[in-house]
Motif scaffolding. Sequence first.
Motif, PDB file in Angstrom:
ATOM      1  N   ILE A  98      -2.973  -6.568  14.186  1.00  0.00           N
ATOM      2  CA  ILE A  98      -2.661  -5.405  13.360  1.00  0.00           C
ATOM      3  C   ILE A  98      -2.922  -4.146  14.174  1.00  0.00           C
ATOM      4  N   GLU A  99      -1.893  -3.326  14.326  1.00  0.00           N
ATOM      5  CA  GLU A  99      -2.025  -2.047  15.008  1.00  0.00           C
ATOM      6  C   GLU A  99      -2.056  -0.874  14.029  1.00  0.00           C
ATOM      7  N   LEU A 100      -1.409  -1.042  12.877  1.00  0.00           N
ATOM      8  CA  LEU A 100      -1.349   0.026  11.878  1.00  0.00           C
ATOM      9  C   LEU A 100      -1.265  -0.593  10.495  1.00  0.00           C
ATOM     10  N   ILE A 101      -2.014  -0.050   9.561  1.00  0.00           N
ATOM     11  CA  ILE A 101      -2.005  -0.510   8.170  1.00  0.00           C
ATOM     12  C   ILE A 101      -1.331   0.553   7.314  1.00  0.00           C
ATOM     13  N   SER A 102      -0.324   0.141   6.565  1.00  0.00           N
ATOM     14  CA  SER A 102       0.357   1.050   5.649  1.00  0.00           C
ATOM     15  C   SER A 102      -0.051   0.722   4.216  1.00  0.00           C
ATOM     16  N   VAL A 103      -0.254   1.772   3.436  1.00  0.00           N
ATOM     17  CA  VAL A 103      -0.612   1.612   2.025  1.00  0.00           C
ATOM     18  C   VAL A 103       0.396   2.392   1.191  1.00  0.00           C
ATOM     19  N   VAL A 104       1.149   1.691   0.358  1.00  0.00           N
ATOM     20  CA  VAL A 104       2.147   2.314  -0.518  1.00  0.00           C
ATOM     21  C   VAL A 104       1.566   2.378  -1.925  1.00  0.00           C
ATOM     22  N   VAL A 105       1.519   3.581  -2.474  1.00  0.00           N
ATOM     23  CA  VAL A 105       0.955   3.783  -3.807  1.00  0.00           C
ATOM     24  C   VAL A 105       1.997   4.487  -4.680  1.00  0.00           C
ATOM     25  N   PRO A 106       2.682   3.766  -5.566  1.00  0.00           N
ATOM     26  CA  PRO A 106       3.602   4.428  -6.495  1.00  0.00           C
ATOM     27  C   PRO A 106       2.822   5.092  -7.632  1.00  0.00           C
ATOM     28  N   VAL A 107       3.113   6.351  -7.896  1.00  0.00           N
ATOM     29  CA  VAL A 107       2.408   7.108  -8.938  1.00  0.00           C
ATOM     30  C   VAL A 107       3.392   7.375 -10.065  1.00  0.00           C
ATOM     31  N   GLU A 137      -2.233   4.528   7.221  1.00  0.00           N
ATOM     32  CA  GLU A 137      -1.390   5.568   6.643  1.00  0.00           C
ATOM     33  C   GLU A 137      -1.213   5.292   5.155  1.00  0.00           C
ATOM     34  N   PHE A 138      -1.324   6.336   4.345  1.00  0.00           N
ATOM     35  CA  PHE A 138      -1.142   6.227   2.900  1.00  0.00           C
ATOM     36  C   PHE A 138       0.156   6.933   2.516  1.00  0.00           C
ATOM     37  N   ILE A 139       1.014   6.217   1.820  1.00  0.00           N
ATOM     38  CA  ILE A 139       2.294   6.760   1.373  1.00  0.00           C
ATOM     39  C   ILE A 139       2.275   6.791  -0.151  1.00  0.00           C
ATOM     40  N   TYR A 140       2.178   7.983  -0.703  1.00  0.00           N
ATOM     41  CA  TYR A 140       2.194   8.165  -2.148  1.00  0.00           C
ATOM     42  C   TYR A 140       3.601   8.578  -2.576  1.00  0.00           C
ATOM     43  N   VAL A 141       4.177   7.807  -3.490  1.00  0.00           N
ATOM     44  CA  VAL A 141       5.513   8.100  -3.996  1.00  0.00           C
ATOM     45  C   VAL A 141       5.381   8.533  -5.452  1.00  0.00           C
ATOM     46  N   LEU A 142       5.674   9.793  -5.722  1.00  0.00           N
ATOM     47  CA  LEU A 142       5.569  10.342  -7.072  1.00  0.00           C
ATOM     48  C   LEU A 142       6.882  10.118  -7.811  1.00  0.00           C
ATOM     49  N   ASP A 143       6.799   9.425  -8.922  1.00  0.00           N
ATOM     50  CA  ASP A 143       7.998   9.109  -9.692  1.00  0.00           C
ATOM     51  C   ASP A 143       8.337  10.269 -10.628  1.00  0.00           C
TER      52      ASP A 143
END
Length: 331
Positions: free
Chosen positions: A4-13, A39-45
């Motif tokens: 693992i070189e990079l961890i992505s976190v997807v959080v749908p809001v 990296e944290f990716i927040y997606v606002l619905d």
Amino acid sequence: MMRIELISVVVPVTQDNGDVVSAYHSYRRVLGRYGKPVEFIYVLDGPMPQAAQALRALKNGGEPVEILSFATPFGESAALTVGFRHAAGDVVFTLTPRIEVAPDALPALLDALATADLVVGRRVATNRGQPQKPRKFERTINVLFGTSLQDIRSRVRVMRAEVAKELTVYGNQYQFLPLLALAQGFAVTEVDLPSTRMPPRLQRFLPVDVSLLLDVVTVYFLLRFLKKPFRFFGGFGFAVLALGAVFTTYLVLARLVFGIPLVDRPALVLSTLMVVLGIQIISVGLIGEIVAFTYAKDIRDYRVDRIVEPTTVELAEEKGDTAVQSTLTKA
């Protein structure tokens, strides 16, 4: 253990509140223990002023947060699709904006990736000493799809990057990500995680939940009959056609042999309609087969796990035999 070189976190809001900050710090603290970038990716619905302001403050403070926002609500499936598209990590987490499981237990999900492609966090009530039995909904799903998952709709998951790239979700299919992954040939497993809050809607499966039933029917049809629609429509159509033909034959014989009049018998109209309906259903199945055949070359619902032996072309390439490569290419 995978590299693992990079961890992505997807959080749908999907709800506007400021609780995302406390959850973020908990997730960040635990995942930061691996010593790898996160990296944290927040997606606002849709427009969410409070959540956007809180996340913007985190980003301005130097936190690895990316904020994506829809102009209007499109649903959690769309949010996950956009998040997966922007994720650059070797593994991708899907987490909730509010804490639903003990954050300290998240490393167990990563450890399980050594033998699986997608790991689901199976929520276990903290006041119980052993995993809970599958709910009625999960038991129904397991019977329909031949699986043995106990918390299919858990939104706490981790998957390899290739899984996130292959999955296509829309509507309410975000609730059935493990089933979609299994249909693509990925290995799926579950890991018990202590739950901090069990939403009431997940504690029982009510027959009156029509929308959920429709989602199950949709997923069942897409996974079982998308590439072979005639199996579904043809079987049902032939059954209706056969039943109508039997009734019609009986009524005609009754008229010819026993002289029973058909003028005031609605059964003849019903049986005739069943014959016509059966033919129409069969026709729909045939049209579906034509469409599926036409676009089959553009649809890939499978994946190659590994190549057991190199092909002749690959062997020729290794040896540098250009003549063989040219011949095989032309063939």
